[in-house]
Design a protein around this motif. Sequence first.
Motif, PDB file in Angstrom:
ATOM      1  N   THR A 144      -5.402   4.146   9.557  1.00 52.42           N
ATOM      2  CA  THR A 144      -5.019   5.598   9.500  1.00 52.42           C
ATOM      3  C   THR A 144      -3.323   5.747   9.387  1.00 52.42           C
ATOM      4  O   THR A 144      -2.994   6.501   8.618  1.00 52.42           O
ATOM      5  CB  THR A 144      -5.738   6.561  10.569  1.00 52.42           C
ATOM      6  OG1 THR A 144      -7.108   6.069  10.847  1.00 52.42           O
ATOM      7  CG2 THR A 144      -5.309   7.952  10.230  1.00 52.42           C
ATOM      8  N   ASP A 145      -2.773   5.118  10.155  1.00 50.26           N
ATOM      9  CA  ASP A 145      -1.360   5.315  10.297  1.00 50.26           C
ATOM     10  C   ASP A 145      -0.655   4.901   8.869  1.00 50.26           C
ATOM     11  O   ASP A 145      -0.032   5.537   8.076  1.00 50.26           O
ATOM     12  CB  ASP A 145      -0.843   4.413  11.375  1.00 50.26           C
ATOM     13  CG  ASP A 145       0.706   4.333  11.315  1.00 50.26           C
ATOM     14  OD1 ASP A 145       1.310   5.297  11.406  1.00 50.26           O
ATOM     15  OD2 ASP A 145       1.186   3.235  11.436  1.00 50.26           O
ATOM     16  N   VAL A 146      -0.991   3.620   8.436  1.00 53.84           N
ATOM     17  CA  VAL A 146      -0.605   3.390   6.984  1.00 53.84           C
ATOM     18  C   VAL A 146      -1.049   4.133   5.944  1.00 53.84           C
ATOM     19  O   VAL A 146      -0.257   4.567   4.935  1.00 53.84           O
ATOM     20  CB  VAL A 146      -0.762   1.611   6.955  1.00 53.84           C
ATOM     21  CG1 VAL A 146      -0.094   1.181   5.468  1.00 53.84           C
ATOM     22  CG2 VAL A 146      -0.277   0.984   8.127  1.00 53.84           C
ATOM     23  N   ILE A 147      -2.339   4.390   5.881  1.00 49.89           N
ATOM     24  CA  ILE A 147      -2.754   5.345   4.870  1.00 49.89           C
ATOM     25  C   ILE A 147      -1.878   6.578   4.736  1.00 49.89           C
ATOM     26  O   ILE A 147      -1.737   7.057   3.656  1.00 49.89           O
ATOM     27  CB  ILE A 147      -4.232   5.268   4.836  1.00 49.89           C
ATOM     28  CG1 ILE A 147      -4.993   3.992   4.543  1.00 49.89           C
ATOM     29  CG2 ILE A 147      -4.804   6.787   3.920  1.00 49.89           C
ATOM     30  CD1 ILE A 147      -6.395   4.350   4.792  1.00 49.89           C
ATOM     31  N   SER A 148      -1.820   7.029   6.067  1.00 51.07           N
ATOM     32  CA  SER A 148      -0.820   8.519   5.816  1.00 51.07           C
ATOM     33  C   SER A 148       0.455   8.283   5.502  1.00 51.07           C
ATOM     34  O   SER A 148       1.109   9.000   4.665  1.00 51.07           O
ATOM     35  CB  SER A 148      -1.132   9.305   6.991  1.00 51.07           C
ATOM     36  OG  SER A 148       0.122   9.096   8.026  1.00 51.07           O
ATOM     37  N   ARG A 149       1.073   7.053   5.757  1.00 47.85           N
ATOM     38  CA  ARG A 149       2.444   6.825   5.389  1.00 47.85           C
ATOM     39  C   ARG A 149       2.394   6.774   3.920  1.00 47.85           C
ATOM     40  O   ARG A 149       3.323   6.838   3.100  1.00 47.85           O
ATOM     41  CB  ARG A 149       2.937   5.597   6.006  1.00 47.85           C
ATOM     42  CG  ARG A 149       3.473   5.773   7.641  1.00 47.85           C
ATOM     43  CD  ARG A 149       4.570   4.649   7.895  1.00 47.85           C
ATOM     44  NE  ARG A 149       3.854   3.548   8.308  1.00 47.85           N
ATOM     45  CZ  ARG A 149       4.184   2.349   7.868  1.00 47.85           C
ATOM     46  NH1 ARG A 149       4.997   2.116   7.081  1.00 47.85           N
ATOM     47  NH2 ARG A 149       3.295   1.165   8.373  1.00 47.85           N
ATOM     48  N   ALA A 150       1.337   6.229   3.501  1.00 51.22           N
ATOM     49  CA  ALA A 150       1.256   6.000   1.954  1.00 51.22           C
ATOM     50  C   ALA A 150       0.910   6.990   1.386  1.00 51.22           C
ATOM     51  O   ALA A 150       0.683   6.999   0.015  1.00 51.22           O
ATOM     52  CB  ALA A 150       0.251   4.526   1.646  1.00 51.22           C
ATOM     53  N   THR A 151       0.971   8.334   1.937  1.00 53.26           N
ATOM     54  CA  THR A 151       0.603   9.602   1.251  1.00 53.26           C
ATOM     55  C   THR A 151      -0.741   9.577   0.627  1.00 53.26           C
ATOM     56  O   THR A 151      -1.175  10.297  -0.335  1.00 53.26           O
ATOM     57  CB  THR A 151       1.575  10.082   0.151  1.00 53.26           C
ATOM     58  OG1 THR A 151       1.350   9.204  -0.845  1.00 53.26           O
ATOM     59  CG2 THR A 151       3.023  10.096   0.754  1.00 53.26           C
ATOM     60  N   LEU A 152      -1.741   8.713   1.061  1.00 50.13           N
ATOM     61  CA  LEU A 152      -2.849   8.667   0.742  1.00 50.13           C
ATOM     62  C   LEU A 152      -4.000   9.290   1.401  1.00 50.13           C
ATOM     63  O   LEU A 152      -3.525   9.622   2.811  1.00 50.13           O
ATOM     64  CB  LEU A 152      -3.447   7.033   0.585  1.00 50.13           C
ATOM     65  CG  LEU A 152      -2.738   6.272  -0.417  1.00 50.13           C
ATOM     66  CD1 LEU A 152      -2.883   4.839  -0.391  1.00 50.13           C
ATOM     67  CD2 LEU A 152      -3.157   6.738  -1.929  1.00 50.13           C
ATOM     68  N   ARG A 153      -5.248   9.473   1.120  1.00 50.30           N
ATOM     69  CA  ARG A 153      -6.093  10.282   1.944  1.00 50.30           C
ATOM     70  C   ARG A 153      -7.249   9.335   2.412  1.00 50.30           C
ATOM     71  O   ARG A 153      -7.543   8.104   1.827  1.00 50.30           O
ATOM     72  CB  ARG A 153      -6.790  11.368   0.829  1.00 50.30           C
ATOM     73  CG  ARG A 153      -8.170  11.911   1.281  1.00 50.30           C
ATOM     74  CD  ARG A 153      -8.793  12.822   0.244  1.00 50.30           C
ATOM     75  NE  ARG A 153      -8.773  12.300  -1.151  1.00 50.30           N
ATOM     76  CZ  ARG A 153      -9.758  11.218  -1.322  1.00 50.30           C
ATOM     77  NH1 ARG A 153     -10.609  10.829  -0.505  1.00 50.30           N
ATOM     78  NH2 ARG A 153      -9.442  10.498  -2.507  1.00 50.30           N
ATOM     79  N   MET A 154      -7.568   9.504   3.565  1.00 52.42           N
ATOM     80  CA  MET A 154      -8.722   8.574   4.293  1.00 52.42           C
ATOM     81  C   MET A 154      -9.808   8.939   3.581  1.00 52.42           C
ATOM     82  O   MET A 154     -10.306   9.942   3.353  1.00 52.42           O
ATOM     83  CB  MET A 154      -8.846   9.004   5.734  1.00 52.42           C
ATOM     84  CG  MET A 154      -7.641   8.342   6.708  1.00 52.42           C
ATOM     85  SD  MET A 154      -7.792   6.603   6.912  1.00 52.42           S
ATOM     86  CE  MET A 154      -9.152   6.184   8.170  1.00 52.42           C
ATOM     87  N   PRO A 155     -10.644   7.949   3.119  1.00 56.54           N
ATOM     88  CA  PRO A 155     -11.858   8.097   2.588  1.00 56.54           C
ATOM     89  C   PRO A 155     -12.932   8.818   3.210  1.00 56.54           C
ATOM     90  O   PRO A 155     -12.898   8.355   4.594  1.00 56.54           O
ATOM     91  CB  PRO A 155     -12.458   6.630   2.194  1.00 56.54           C
ATOM     92  CG  PRO A 155     -11.132   5.692   2.098  1.00 56.54           C
ATOM     93  CD  PRO A 155     -10.360   6.383   3.095  1.00 56.54           C
ATOM     94  N   LEU A 213       0.729  -1.117  -0.246  1.00 61.99           N
ATOM     95  CA  LEU A 213      -0.089  -0.112   0.024  1.00 61.99           C
ATOM     96  C   LEU A 213       0.780   1.192   0.052  1.00 61.99           C
ATOM     97  O   LEU A 213       0.519   2.421  -0.770  1.00 61.99           O
ATOM     98  CB  LEU A 213      -0.966  -0.083   1.103  1.00 61.99           C
ATOM     99  CG  LEU A 213      -2.028   0.914   0.979  1.00 61.99           C
ATOM    100  CD1 LEU A 213      -3.007   0.224   0.265  1.00 61.99           C
ATOM    101  CD2 LEU A 213      -2.663   1.451   2.389  1.00 61.99           C
ATOM    102  N   VAL A 214       2.088   1.379   0.761  1.00 60.82           N
ATOM    103  CA  VAL A 214       2.869   2.614   0.916  1.00 60.82           C
ATOM    104  C   VAL A 214       3.493   2.583  -0.529  1.00 60.82           C
ATOM    105  O   VAL A 214       3.770   3.659  -1.080  1.00 60.82           O
ATOM    106  CB  VAL A 214       4.102   2.370   2.063  1.00 60.82           C
ATOM    107  CG1 VAL A 214       4.861   3.179   2.000  1.00 60.82           C
ATOM    108  CG2 VAL A 214       3.237   2.360   3.475  1.00 60.82           C
ATOM    109  N   ARG A 215       3.998   1.103  -1.146  1.00 62.55           N
ATOM    110  CA  ARG A 215       4.644   1.588  -2.218  1.00 62.55           C
ATOM    111  C   ARG A 215       3.731   2.246  -3.364  1.00 62.55           C
ATOM    112  O   ARG A 215       4.349   3.003  -4.109  1.00 62.55           O
ATOM    113  CB  ARG A 215       5.167  -0.008  -2.750  1.00 62.55           C
ATOM    114  CG  ARG A 215       6.679  -0.246  -2.561  1.00 62.55           C
ATOM    115  CD  ARG A 215       6.855  -1.619  -2.901  1.00 62.55           C
ATOM    116  NE  ARG A 215       7.687  -2.312  -2.028  1.00 62.55           N
ATOM    117  CZ  ARG A 215       7.363  -3.537  -1.501  1.00 62.55           C
ATOM    118  NH1 ARG A 215       6.402  -4.258  -2.009  1.00 62.55           N
ATOM    119  NH2 ARG A 215       8.323  -3.801  -0.477  1.00 62.55           N
TER     120      ARG A 215
END
Lengths: 233, 320
Positions: free
Chosen positions: A185-196, A126-128
């Motif tokens: 939330t932690d991984v989504i933010s590390r992945a520079t993604l936005r929480m839906p 997900l981060v990649r």
Amino acid sequence: MLGHRLSEWCGHGPILEEDIALTNIALDLVGEANLLLGRAATAENAGRDADALAFLRDVREYRNALIVELPKGDFGFTVARQFLFSVYALHQWEALSTSADDDLAGIAAKALKETRYHVRHSAEWLVRLGDGTDESHGRVQDALDELWRFTGELFLTDDVEQALVKQKLAVDSSSLFDAWKRDVTDVISRATLRMPGDVYMQRGGRSGMHTEHLGVMLAEMQVLPRTYPGAKW
Amino acid sequence: MTPTPAATEDPKRLAEFEARIARGDTIEPKDWMPEKYRRQLIRMMSQHAHSEVVGMLPEGNWITRAPSLRRKMSLLAKVQDEAGHGLYIYCGAETLGVDRHELVSQLLNGTAKYASIFNYPTLTWADIGAIGWLVDGAAIVNQTMLAKASYGPYARAMVRICKEENFHKRQGFEIMSLLSAGTPEQRAMAQDALDRWWWPSLMMFGPHDKDSPNSGELLRWGIKQKGNDELRQRFVNLTVGQAKAINLTIPDPKLRHDAETGNWAFGEIDWDEFWRVVKGDGQCNRERLTARRKAHADGAWVREAAEAHAAKRARLESVA
């Protein structure tokens, strides 16, 4: 269900290493399903075994969460789904490993180890993908947005579950939400993604109200036992 | 791989090399070797790796329809093993100074070959049994010989792979044995699978030695230890008894035991079919390549993302 969906990648993955990893996770999940259905068959005590529960129940009798029966989508969708589900499964297994039912606790302890790897593997991807190229970022964000409406159901509880919770056999699914949300939330933010954003959460899997995809999937999965009743394989 | 002109080898080094092979020495990646030896090995190892990867397709075709949870798990594990073998042999080939991506692109552009048997379709569940029993069985006969190959990394890969293939063969035989003893429909399914996979399995050993363009050199340099015909005969001898044990009939009216040689004599292979499938006109040649090309094309954005992310990480780490 999810093992089946993952197995559809076999031979078609983006790199050979992922063919191996996804097949490996599929194998873990089918193995867990086999043990759980075996335990369920014992509890039911009606002469059915794990295979009968897997191959001879129709759509309305299936009780899986909707998120796992959705078609595999692209690799971004597969990764996002695996991540969202595996984090949930991790907390579920952790709690079940202290179940008063020894069999269930044993299954949970085994599955917990496997699920730690599933979480790590899917979170890394997900981060990649999130922090990769514009295209991968867009694809995996779309996948998260699409999947989000199926996550709420994972944390619903019902009377059956509450009865089991009272006997210390099962865990109240709603109690897992905060830990799941924190990890995700932690991984989504590390992945520079936005929480839906907040959306209406679909539900129905636990009462046999499935998506249209399940019937097609079962038709494929159950074809041999249905075509040749009573045959041993 | 950049095509190298056929090198004229230093006769002294070549003689030393051939003496080492004759003594039964193992050749290791850093040792001197004739260019043609290197090229033959790259050809064989990459074909082998491609075969493992393409072989995932006909079997993968049945994972979602495996008839029980146990069979589904075994098949998943088997196909996973095959991907692992592919990866392992690609890595082995890289010790010869060739890049895996180059080998994969040769598969995708159709210049590299893979085992022709995977150009036949898997039509029923019994085909999964037949592939395990016959195709893996034939592969084991071949690979047991290759485990003694003169090139160390290839020989070692074969030792490990053979162990797993033996397990696959047992699983396949067990599937066939259950089907054969099952309902009349299951039994018919098993016999039909044997009828369709028997001859292609014999073809896996390649043309007669006299028609095999590479055999002479491969034998002389210890890459192969036995000829195609001898290995094919060994496979037939092993398999006839197994078919009898599970009450299935090998589809060859000329099959008979030759008391003089102790071998099972068998009918002539349809070499027209063999060459037709090798040259691309088997039922599934196009499908298999299309599936591999599609997987590669669909995965391009994933590989690009992984590289972009790794580059970002490397920059961050160099700043820190």
